[in-house]
Design a protein around this motif. Structure first.
Motif: not given
Length: 331
Positions: A107-108, A111, A114-115, A165, A291
């Motif tokens: 996930d990270l 992310a 994308m960032a 993903r 998390s």
């Protein structure tokens, strides 16, 4: 007598109580400050088990002082902070915490991709500084993700989770791995490529391989020179895999477009690190698995490994081959 164990960082009370029920526990009481080497050297002398983090260097010199040590339970998937060969020679079991952080780290990673691609951090700072005065056609434009080519260096559990993903964004996925994974090629619809071809044809390159002597500076000057001018490099594996000086030069000279970095060769990173000066780089403080649920699971798994080891069982997540008579040497 209860086995003696030492924990190198303060953990949540319920988890410590789980250990205390069966062991005599000593623990470094700081959550944000690593245990000093001299304290660790003193504590390790008489313990049967050690639960440590990546921030602790467990080398041959330290292990030589641990006369009763049966197990080193590392609260991480990686274990480059531990001299595995020395531990094996000394009959000390070494474990890690695989599996529980796979999805969170994937996930990270996505992310961060994308960032970086859409200049999220830079755009937020732009607004907060009061620089946003109008809309213009090419203002803060980034790179498209949907339909782009993603290259994954190291197709382990996290790499495979990242593929899933990427497929949601209809990305074409290439992978480079020490051994080819034909089954995953068929099930995940991905293609194997040499490292050189992957770097040449990918719009995004995600470094996911373990850090070893062989992968030290695997991505250096020559490799970065192969990448596209609009390419983005993402590293959520280990800092030493990427030559940071070469990466800074490639970004500064616009040889590549951007980078997202969660890990550094020397951590914590200094505020004067060159990569922190570039707006084209998104930097994070090693939060890949950060998390609440995942970090709790990691600690719990490390404790399970620790308890198995000090009670003379072969831990489920054993990294080195220890003979049974070596496991029982202190019983």
């Amino acid at each position: 007598m209860k086995p003696k164990v030492y924990i190198t960082r303060k953990l949540p009370k319920p988890l410590v109580e789980k250990v205390s029920y069966l062991c005599d526990v000593r623990m470094w009481q700081e959550a944000e400050i690593p245990v000093p080497p001299e304290v660790l050297e003193k504590e390790i002398r008489c313990v049967d088990g050690l639960l440590c983090l990546l921030t602790e260097t467990i080398d041959d010199s330290l292990m030589s002082k641990a006369k009763n040590l049966k197990i080193i339970a590392n609260m991480a998937v990686g274990y480059n902070n531990i001299d595995l060969n020395s531990a094996t020679k000394r009959g000390i079991m070494v474990t890690n915490t695989p599996g529980v952080l796979t999805e969170t780290t994937a996930d990270l990673t996505f992310a961060l991709l994308m960032a970086t691609a859409r200049r999220i951090v830079e755009s937020s700072d732009y607004l907060r500084k009061g620089e946003w005065t109008t809309w213009s056609p090419m203002q803060l434009t980034g790179q498209d993700i949907y339909g782009a080519t993603l290259g994954i260096v190291g197709l382990g559990r996290i790499g495979e989770a990242l593929v899933k993903r990427a497929k949601g964004f209809d990305m074409n996925v290439l992978y480079y791995n020490r051994s080819r994974k034909v089954h995953q090629e068929e099930t995940l619809k991905i293609k194997f490529a040499s490292l050189e071809n992957l770097l040449t044809f990918s719009d995004f390159v995600c470094v996911m391989t373990p850090y070893t002597r062989e992968t030290h500076h695997l991505i250096g000057k020559e490799q970065l020179a192969l990448m596209k001018e609009n390419a983005v490099l993402i590293n959520t594996a280990r800092g030493g895999i990427v030559d940071e000086d070469a990466l800074y030069h490639a970004l500064k000279t616009k040889q590549i477009w951007g980078a997202g970095i969660d890990v550094f060769e020397n951590e914590p990173v200094s505020l004067d690190h060159p990569l922190l000066t570039l707006p084209s780089v998104v930097t994070l403080p090693h939060i890949g698995s950060a998390s609440i649920v995942t970090r709790t699971k990691m600690a719990d798994l490390a404790i399970t490994n620790l308890l198995q080891g000090v009670r003379n069982s072969i831990p489920d997540n054993l990294l080195n081959e220890i003979k049974r008579n070596e496991v029982l040497r202190n019983t």
